[in-house]
Scaffold this motif. Structure first.
Motif, PDB file in Angstrom:
ATOM      1  N   ASP A  43     -10.748  -2.917  17.163  1.00 23.79           N
ATOM      2  CA  ASP A  43     -10.416  -1.996  16.082  1.00 23.79           C
ATOM      3  C   ASP A  43      -8.927  -2.067  15.784  1.00 23.79           C
ATOM      4  OD1 ASP A  43     -13.045  -1.274  16.162  1.00 23.79           O
ATOM      5  OD2 ASP A  43     -12.708   0.616  17.213  1.00 23.79           O
ATOM      6  N   ILE A  44      -8.572  -1.865  14.537  1.00 24.73           N
ATOM      7  CA  ILE A  44      -7.179  -1.868  14.103  1.00 24.73           C
ATOM      8  C   ILE A  44      -6.872  -0.548  13.412  1.00 24.73           C
ATOM      9  CG2 ILE A  44      -7.736  -2.971  11.900  1.00 24.73           C
ATOM     10  CD1 ILE A  44      -5.034  -4.387  12.058  1.00 24.73           C
ATOM     11  N   LYS A  45      -5.655  -0.091  13.621  1.00 24.25           N
ATOM     12  CA  LYS A  45      -5.227   1.162  13.001  1.00 24.25           C
ATOM     13  C   LYS A  45      -3.821   0.975  12.473  1.00 24.25           C
ATOM     14  CE  LYS A  45      -4.760   6.122  14.018  1.00 24.25           C
ATOM     15  NZ  LYS A  45      -4.900   7.153  15.086  1.00 24.25           N
ATOM     16  N   ALA A  46      -3.584   1.246  11.212  1.00 29.31           N
ATOM     17  CA  ALA A  46      -2.275   1.075  10.584  1.00 29.31           C
ATOM     18  C   ALA A  46      -1.899   2.360   9.860  1.00 29.31           C
ATOM     19  CB  ALA A  46      -2.287  -0.097   9.617  1.00 29.31           C
ATOM     20  N   SER A  47      -0.584   2.723   9.930  1.00 34.91           N
ATOM     21  CA  SER A  47      -0.141   3.948   9.267  1.00 34.91           C
ATOM     22  C   SER A  47       1.329   3.842   8.893  1.00 34.91           C
ATOM     23  CB  SER A  47      -0.356   5.167  10.177  1.00 34.91           C
ATOM     24  OG  SER A  47       0.427   5.079  11.349  1.00 34.91           O
ATOM     25  N   ILE A  48       1.739   4.671   7.945  1.00 31.03           N
ATOM     26  CA  ILE A  48       3.134   4.808   7.525  1.00 31.03           C
ATOM     27  C   ILE A  48       3.499   6.275   7.666  1.00 31.03           C
ATOM     28  CG2 ILE A  48       4.767   4.590   5.619  1.00 31.03           C
ATOM     29  CD1 ILE A  48       3.093   2.318   4.544  1.00 31.03           C
ATOM     30  N   ALA A  49       4.654   6.528   8.315  1.00 33.68           N
ATOM     31  CA  ALA A  49       5.071   7.908   8.577  1.00 33.68           C
ATOM     32  C   ALA A  49       6.501   8.127   8.109  1.00 33.68           C
ATOM     33  CB  ALA A  49       4.943   8.216  10.063  1.00 33.68           C
ATOM     34  N   ARG A  50       6.809   9.379   7.729  1.00 35.68           N
ATOM     35  CA  ARG A  50       8.151   9.731   7.274  1.00 35.68           C
ATOM     36  C   ARG A  50       8.472  11.156   7.717  1.00 35.68           C
ATOM     37  NH1 ARG A  50      12.791   7.307   4.953  1.00 35.68           N
ATOM     38  NH2 ARG A  50      14.051   8.998   4.052  1.00 35.68           N
ATOM     39  N   ASP A  51       9.618  11.291   8.399  1.00 39.84           N
ATOM     40  CA  ASP A  51      10.078  12.613   8.826  1.00 39.84           C
ATOM     41  C   ASP A  51      10.901  13.279   7.738  1.00 39.84           C
ATOM     42  OD1 ASP A  51       9.776  13.350  11.982  1.00 39.84           O
ATOM     43  OD2 ASP A  51       9.608  11.193  11.611  1.00 39.84           O
ATOM     44  N   ILE A  52      10.865  14.605   7.751  1.00 42.70           N
ATOM     45  CA  ILE A  52      11.575  15.399   6.747  1.00 42.70           C
ATOM     46  C   ILE A  52      12.443  16.429   7.480  1.00 42.70           C
ATOM     47  CG2 ILE A  52      11.308  16.913   4.736  1.00 42.70           C
ATOM     48  CD1 ILE A  52       8.464  15.786   4.479  1.00 42.70           C
ATOM     49  N   GLY A  53      13.633  16.633   6.973  1.00 35.46           N
ATOM     50  CA  GLY A  53      14.479  17.685   7.543  1.00 35.46           C
ATOM     51  C   GLY A  53      15.607  17.130   8.388  1.00 35.46           C
ATOM     52  N   ALA A  54      16.172  18.002   9.179  1.00 35.89           N
ATOM     53  CA  ALA A  54      17.315  17.648  10.018  1.00 35.89           C
ATOM     54  C   ALA A  54      16.867  17.386  11.440  1.00 35.89           C
ATOM     55  CB  ALA A  54      18.339  18.788  10.003  1.00 35.89           C
ATOM     56  N   GLY A  55      17.703  16.601  12.151  1.00 35.30           N
ATOM     57  CA  GLY A  55      17.406  16.305  13.539  1.00 35.30           C
ATOM     58  C   GLY A  55      18.020  15.000  13.956  1.00 35.30           C
ATOM     59  N   ALA A  56      17.406  14.346  14.918  1.00 35.05           N
ATOM     60  CA  ALA A  56      17.918  13.086  15.445  1.00 35.05           C
ATOM     61  C   ALA A  56      17.933  12.017  14.360  1.00 35.05           C
ATOM     62  CB  ALA A  56      17.076  12.638  16.626  1.00 35.05           C
ATOM     63  N   ALA A  57      19.018  11.246  14.297  1.00 36.60           N
ATOM     64  CA  ALA A  57      19.147  10.196  13.283  1.00 36.60           C
ATOM     65  C   ALA A  57      18.104   9.112  13.454  1.00 36.60           C
ATOM     66  CB  ALA A  57      20.564   9.603  13.347  1.00 36.60           C
ATOM     67  N   SER A  58      17.633   8.925  14.677  1.00 39.74           N
ATOM     68  CA  SER A  58      16.634   7.875  14.938  1.00 39.74           C
ATOM     69  C   SER A  58      15.289   8.166  14.298  1.00 39.74           C
ATOM     70  CB  SER A  58      16.465   7.701  16.445  1.00 39.74           C
ATOM     71  OG  SER A  58      16.018   8.918  17.026  1.00 39.74           O
ATOM     72  N   LEU A  59      15.079   9.376  13.825  1.00 42.60           N
ATOM     73  CA  LEU A  59      13.786   9.747  13.229  1.00 42.60           C
ATOM     74  C   LEU A  59      13.826   9.796  11.711  1.00 42.60           C
ATOM     75  CD1 LEU A  59      12.761  12.671  15.645  1.00 42.60           C
ATOM     76  CD2 LEU A  59      12.037  10.283  15.736  1.00 42.60           C
ATOM     77  N   GLU A  60      14.964   9.448  11.134  1.00 39.61           N
ATOM     78  CA  GLU A  60      15.102   9.616   9.692  1.00 39.61           C
ATOM     79  C   GLU A  60      14.467   8.496   8.873  1.00 39.61           C
ATOM     80  OE1 GLU A  60      19.236  10.010   8.983  1.00 39.61           O
ATOM     81  OE2 GLU A  60      19.380  12.078   9.776  1.00 39.61           O
ATOM     82  N   GLU A  61      14.265   7.337   9.409  1.00 35.30           N
ATOM     83  CA  GLU A  61      13.736   6.210   8.630  1.00 35.30           C
ATOM     84  C   GLU A  61      12.202   6.248   8.565  1.00 35.30           C
ATOM     85  OE1 GLU A  61      15.158   2.549  10.112  1.00 35.30           O
ATOM     86  OE2 GLU A  61      17.300   3.054   9.887  1.00 35.30           O
ATOM     87  N   THR A  62      11.673   5.551   7.548  1.00 34.04           N
ATOM     88  CA  THR A  62      10.216   5.408   7.413  1.00 34.04           C
ATOM     89  C   THR A  62       9.701   4.467   8.494  1.00 34.04           C
ATOM     90  OG1 THR A  62      10.330   5.742   5.025  1.00 34.04           O
ATOM     91  CG2 THR A  62       8.351   4.674   5.899  1.00 34.04           C
ATOM     92  N   GLU A  63       8.604   4.870   9.104  1.00 34.05           N
ATOM     93  CA  GLU A  63       8.057   4.103  10.209  1.00 34.05           C
ATOM     94  C   GLU A  63       6.720   3.470   9.807  1.00 34.05           C
ATOM     95  OE1 GLU A  63       7.726   7.147  13.178  1.00 34.05           O
ATOM     96  OE2 GLU A  63       9.622   6.578  14.111  1.00 34.05           O
ATOM     97  N   GLY A  64       6.520   2.253  10.212  1.00 36.15           N
ATOM     98  CA  GLY A  64       5.220   1.581  10.058  1.00 36.15           C
ATOM     99  C   GLY A  64       4.627   1.336  11.436  1.00 36.15           C
TER     100      GLY A  64
END
Length: 508
Positions: free
Chosen positions: A357-378
């Motif tokens: 099985d394969i699972k693919a997703s795109i995620a995006r954080d909103i708001g303030a916090g750690a800089a490492s979480l600000e980019e769009t993730e695949g």
């Protein structure tokens, strides 16, 4: 040609009816056709109930139903038919239930540390929409966290506004082409078709039983009518013979012998009435009013001049009925069972495949916090599994493949049996036509001989023994003529029944 046959048959059946029919009580049955219809005069709490609440008494002088009216009653107003129709509603509901496996749904997970050094809280909510193809599903997720997490739980961490993501999951091997949910949908549709075949088969048998009882009642009623008419004529003869005995022109033993013959005819009438009245009770079970309640035929005094027989048979109809055998409900049932087994084969073979099985997703954080979480993730993930033994799945494949061969053999044998039964019914119908024609000639000759013997007796050229013998032969011939004509109707009915085509007639 068929129209000519119908007119001849109708004329022949009408000729069996006697002119003085209205003076004869055709039906005297009391009660109902089964224990389900409670008998009248039941005492309850010291009071007598004159009729069951589920019984409708026909008005005095009501005409008996035609066959077309009876068929309408059986198919549209009888509780048995209504119960069968409810099965179709249930089968459609099963389709909706199976399709609900692909309805979207919501999931929510949350946790919070209530004690200890860390106080992290996480809330996740997902909306998932399963798809029929590739065992796939679309999902969208929102999660938000608050507080502190240990380093080994940093994957829970989000910015202050949370994280939104969308993705898809699907199967590459096992479950890609088939799975239990899709098999459930296919089988639900097949089950609806299977129930329709079962319903047609049940209604075919039900209608056959009702018409068969009606024909037996109809035959005995015609026979009662015929013998009663002869008895009315014999009463006039008895007066004439009595006068001749009083004058000394004839020995008294002649009158006694004539009375003995009349008594035999009366006994025959009572025997026929017993059969007729018994089957009027059976026909009452099938005859319903608009509310579906039984109409008792005990008080019916008039037979229809035309029973409106819908199942006429000619060579063209025989050919059409024979072609309908391919769509026989029993064969349809086996073909559906065959299709369901094919689904089981596909499901069993799917079980032998490894799971990938394969699972693919795109995620995006909103708001303030750690800089490492600000980019769009695949994100992309694979999961793999395969049982090393898998003996159960292999045995299941062997089993369903054997079942496939079994159904194929049953289908061939059943089709051959139905064809053989149809050919047998066809042969019987051909013979019934010939017998009916011969019995008609026999009855006509018997009447002519009886009339000529009466003239010889009146002229003094014959005796009472021969006259009575001719009269008895005339009665027997008329009984056989009626029996042969109704037997021909039964033979036509059998052809429709074997082909499961009794529902093909438009009862509207």
């Amino acid at each position: 040609m068929v129209a000519i046959q119908k007119r001849k048959r109708l004329k022949l059946i009408r000729s069996l009816r006697i002119k003085h029919f209205n003076s004869v009580l055709l039906l005297a049955a009391v009660g109902l056709a089964s224990n389900a219809q409670a008998s009248s005069n039941v005492t309850t709490g010291g009071k007598s109930e004159v009729q069951s609440e589920h019984l409708v008494i026909a008005k005095q002088g009501t005409q008996a139903p035609t066959l077309t009216a009876l068929l309408q009653s059986m198919q549209f107003r009888h509780p048995y038919s209504r119960a069968i129709n409810e099965g179709s509603i249930q089968a459609q509901a099963d389709i909706d239930i199976a399709q609900s496996a692909f309805d979207p749904y919501v999931e929510q997970d949350s946790f919070s540390r209530v004690s200890g050094y860390y106080d992290g809280t996480s809330l996740q909510q997902r909306v998932i929409k399963p798809l029929e193809n590739y065992n796939a599903s679309l999902f969208s997720q929102y999660r938000v966290t608050n507080g502190d997490f240990p380093v080994y739980e940093q994957e829970y961490q989000t910015l202050s506004g949370g994280e939104a993501s969308v993705g898809v999951a699907l199967s590459l091997l096992k479950g890609r082409d088939i799975d239990k949910r899709r098999v459930g949908m296919k089988n639900a549709r097949l089950q609806a078709e299977l129930w329709q075949a079962e319903a047609n088969l049940l209604l075919n048998e039900f209608i056959y039983k009702g018409i068969s009882d009606y024909l037996i009642w109809y035959e005995s009623a015609l026979q009662v009518q015929a013998v009663q008419s002869l008895l009315n004529n014999a009463a006039e003869r008895e007066k004439a013979i009595s006068t001749r005995v009083e004058k000394g022109d004839m020995a008294e033993i002649e009158l006694t012998e004539f009375k003995a013959n009349i008594l035999q005819q009366k006994l025959l009438v009572e025997t026929l009435k017993q059969k007729r009245d018994g089957y009027s009770r059976a026909v009452s079970y099938f005859w319903r009013d608009t509310n579906g309640e039984v109409i008792d035929l005990a008080s019916v005094t008039t037979m229809p001049t035309n029973i409106e027989w819908p199942f006429w048979v000619g060579e063209a109809q025989v050919h059409a009925l024979k072609k309908r055998i391919a769509a026989h409900p029993v064969l349809t049932r086996l073909r559906i069972e065959q299709a369901q087994n094919e689904n089981k084969i596909a499901l069993a073979q799917n079980t032998l495949l490894p799971k990938l099985d394969i699972k693919a997703s795109i995620a995006r954080d909103i708001g303030a916090g750690a800089a490492s979480l600000e980019e769009t993730e695949g994100k992309l993930g694979l999961s793999f599994s395969y049982p090393l033994g898998n003996r159960k799945a292999k045995a299941e494949v062997v089993k369903v493949q054997s079942k496939k061969r079994q159904i194929e053999d049953k289908l061939t044998a059943t089709q051959e049996r139905i064809v053989q039964s149809f050919e047998q019914a066809y042969t019987y119908w051909q013979q019934a036509k010939n017998i009916a024609a011969l019995q008609q000639q026999n009855a006509r000759l018997a009447r002519e001989l009886s009339l000529m013997e009466q003239k010889r007796f009146d002229a003094g050229d014959s005796d009472m023994f021969v006259l009575n013998a001719r009269a008895s032969s005339e009665i027997k011939a008329q009984m056989k003529e009626i029996e042969a004509q109704v037997d021909l109707l039964k033979a036509e009915l059998a052809l429709y029944k074997v082909a499961a085509a009794l529902l093909s007639y438009d009862y509207q």
